[in-house]
Design an enzyme around this catalytic site. Structure first.
Site, mmCIF file in Angstrom:
data_model
loop_
_atom_site.group_PDB
_atom_site.id
_atom_site.type_symbol
_atom_site.label_atom_id
_atom_site.label_comp_id
_atom_site.label_asym_id
_atom_site.label_seq_id
_atom_site.Cartn_x
_atom_site.Cartn_y
_atom_site.Cartn_z
ATOM 1 N N GLU A 314 1.270 -1.074 0.222
ATOM 2 C CA GLU A 314 -0.200 0.097 0.067
ATOM 3 C C GLU A 314 1.016 1.356 0.298
ATOM 4 O OE1 GLU A 314 -2.740 0.059 3.235
ATOM 5 O OE2 GLU A 314 -4.404 -1.017 1.982
ATOM 6 N N HIS A 335 11.485 -25.838 -0.145
ATOM 7 C CA HIS A 335 10.620 -27.082 -0.843
ATOM 8 C C HIS A 335 9.327 -26.569 -1.793
ATOM 9 C CE1 HIS A 335 12.832 -30.093 1.334
ATOM 10 N NE2 HIS A 335 13.057 -28.716 2.151
ATOM 11 N N LYS A 450 -14.011 -0.666 -3.355
ATOM 12 C CA LYS A 450 -15.433 0.059 -2.678
ATOM 13 C C LYS A 450 -16.474 0.457 -3.535
ATOM 14 C CE LYS A 450 -12.216 0.432 0.759
ATOM 15 N NZ LYS A 450 -11.775 1.399 2.243
HETATM 16 O O1 PA5 Z 1 -3.767 0.995 5.334
HETATM 17 C C1 PA5 Z 1 -4.830 1.295 5.305
HETATM 18 O O2 PA5 Z 1 -5.554 2.362 5.579
HETATM 19 C C2 PA5 Z 1 -6.195 0.245 4.534
HETATM 20 O O3 PA5 Z 1 -5.120 -0.949 4.569
HETATM 21 C C3 PA5 Z 1 -6.875 -0.100 5.751
HETATM 22 O O4 PA5 Z 1 -6.280 0.036 7.193
HETATM 23 C C4 PA5 Z 1 -8.056 -0.761 5.789
HETATM 24 O O5 PA5 Z 1 -8.905 -0.512 4.501
HETATM 25 C C5 PA5 Z 1 -9.164 -0.651 6.895
HETATM 26 O O6 PA5 Z 1 -9.971 0.064 7.119
HETATM 27 P P1 PA5 Z 1 -10.356 0.517 8.077
HETATM 28 O O7 PA5 Z 1 -8.670 0.895 9.206
HETATM 29 O O8 PA5 Z 1 -10.380 1.989 7.865
HETATM 30 O O9 PA5 Z 1 -12.288 -0.448 9.121
#
Ligand code: PA5
Length: 484
Positions: A314, A335, A450
């Site tokens: 990310e 393996h 989303k």
């Molecule tokens: O790193 C990030 O921002 C995302 O991976 C969020 O952690 C993930 O989408 C979960 O989001 P939230 O904590 O708002 O439910």
């Protein structure tokens, strides 16, 4: 009373070690090896990065850098809540996804007993079993968990299950759906008393989860605004689940603080985060190493690898670039993936994450009369010696094949060393991003699915979802022509 980590000699003994011999040209040859000149040239770019780290930290952008110190003050309150939850229920369910899940899981798998959930309650020192949910929408997984949770009030101590719902935005569908279902079960079983069994970790003011927690009177914890999900493991997001199962979070934070001190050096040869980031960037940009393998030499560190997968993916995977992360556990994966890592495409930088000494008593191999399995040549030696031989042999085999490897060694797996590793990888990733020219703190791509998903589900509260639905319908879904 002074803790062990107040002693600088103890800290030094438990300091992570970094070995980069096997990325250097003189060890693995050309063209893949890094020459001293390349390293020195790249290091000159770090002065500007160092200034940027300090400036952005100063203005509050890099909130994760403050956590090792700031969260230490919160430890007594976290411990108090964890003790209350542990006394209330023998099963604790943590709901969350992405950054609201992977850090907590990493701490649990690295630092709790490997078979924690299978131990009787006394051997868990009265701490509950820990389950994770709300990280997907698979029916069988959720039903399987619901099958394990009480359906009637139990009179015995610890007879309840407890819930920690974690979502920074408070809006994530996977987590919210699971919370609705588990909350309903808790309320069916205990009525209004269910409130005592639920805690929420979310933004201080915004989001549906914050509103819901306030309205229902759940105890709640805050995720600071300037700490993104994947950098939040050292907030209540990771710390509360950890302390619920009895992990020493004060030591974890001390480890992170210690590493923060080591990473305060401006000289890139002294600062392990800067050094790692330089090597990562040289490998990615100049040596074609587009796959970053986190090779955990202990299954306890597999989930740390999965946490790092998210941190790297990310933070760096944007603008059409970024290394692809991959976690493996060795020697298990030797393996399965080993063939490819030894002889496949020359596109991988392997980071071995090695444990110098086990936490538990060594296993010494016995001498067996008759030697039917032919292993008596190892009698009297430890299992760990076998592991060390596999590590050195693999690294050497890769070296001979011109496959670069880095080693990060944890003296042992304990909160102090895991805290160091977390902080080191977080800061390294920020610097990786800046060296690559991407913003390591945003994640715009996560929103795309989303929007279309909420469009398909006809979410009513914002007009944009209807537009996404319309775009999807206009494009047409999959034509029958390509179905079998
Ligand atoms: O790193 C990030 O921002 C995302 O991976 C969020 O952690 C993930 O989408 C979960 O989001 P939230 O904590 O708002 O439910």
């Amino acid at each position: 009373m002074a803790a062990r980590y107040d002693d600088l000699d103890w800290c030094e003994q438990h300091r992570l070690r970094l070995d980069y011999s096997y990325v250097m040209e003189e060890m693995i040859g050309t063209p893949v090896g890094v020459s001293r000149r390349e390293l020195a040239d790249a290091a000159t770019r770090l002065a500007a990065i160092d200034a940027r780290v300090r400036a952005e930290h100063q203005v509050g952008v890099l909130g994760f850098m403050d956590l090792p110190t700031a969260m230490t003050a919160a430890v007594p309150h976290l411990v108090e809540t964890a003790d209350r939850l542990a006394a209330a229920g023998d099963a604790h369910v943590v709901l969350g996804i992405g950054g609201s899940y992977l850090g907590a899981r990493a701490l649990f798998e690295a630092l709790a007993h490997p078979y924690h959930n299978e131990l009787p309650r006394e051997e868990r020192q009265g701490r509950p079993r820990l389950y994770f949910a709300g990280n997907g929408m698979d029916t069988d997984a959720l039903r399987g968990l619901l099958d394990r949770l009480p359906t009637r009030p139990g009179a015995e101590p610890g007879g309840r299950f407890t819930i920690n719902v974690i979502s920074k935005s408070g809006e994530t569908l996977e987590t919210a759906l699971a919370f609705r279902l588990l909350r309903q079960r808790a309320e069916q079983v205990w009525g209004a008393e269910a409130r005592e069994a639920i805690v929420a970790t979310t933004d201080a003011a915004r989001g549906r989860l914050r509103d819901l927690a306030t309205a229902a009177g759940y105890e709640s914890f805050e995720i600071p605004d300037n700490v993104g999900g994947r950098y939040s493991v050292l907030t209540a997001v990771g710390l509360l689940p950890a302390v619920v199962v009895g992990i020493d979070i004060a030591e974890l934070l001390a480890g992170a603080r210690y590493m923060a001190g080591l990473c305060a050096a401006s000289d890139p040869y002294l600062n392990p985060a800067y050094l790692l980031a330089i090597l990562h960037t040289l490998m990615y940009r100049q040596k074609g190493r587009t796959i970053s393998v986190f090779a955990a030499w202990s299954p306890r560190l597999e989930a740390v690898g999965l946490w790092y997968d998210q941190l790297l993916a990310e933070s760096l995977g944007k603008d059409g670039i970024g290394p692809t992360p991959l976690t493996v556990v060795n020697s298990r994966e030797l393996h399965s993936r080993g063939q490819q890592h030894q002889e496949g495409a020359h596109d991988k930088l392997i980071t071995n994450v090695v444990v110098a000494e086990p936490d538990r008593e060594h296993v010494v191999l016995p001498e067996v009369p008759g030697d039917a399995d032919g292993l008596n040549y190892l009698a009297g030696r430890t299992l760990h010696a076998g592991q060390q031989a596999a590590i050195e042999a693999t690294a050497f085999a890769y070296r001979r094949a011109g496959r670069p490897t880095l080693d990060i060694t944890l003296p042992t797996v304990r909160p102090f060393t895991v805290g160091q590793l977390i902080y080191l990888l977080e800061l390294t990733t920020v610097v990786d991003g800046w060296l690559l020219g991407v913003n390591p703190l945003d994640q715009p791509g996560v929103e795309a699915y989303k929007n279309f998903m909420f469009g398909l589900l006809e979410r009513p509260d914002a007009p944009q979802f209807a537009r996404y639905r319309a775009a999807l319908t206009a494009a047409g879904l999959r034509p029958d022509e390509f179905r079998w």
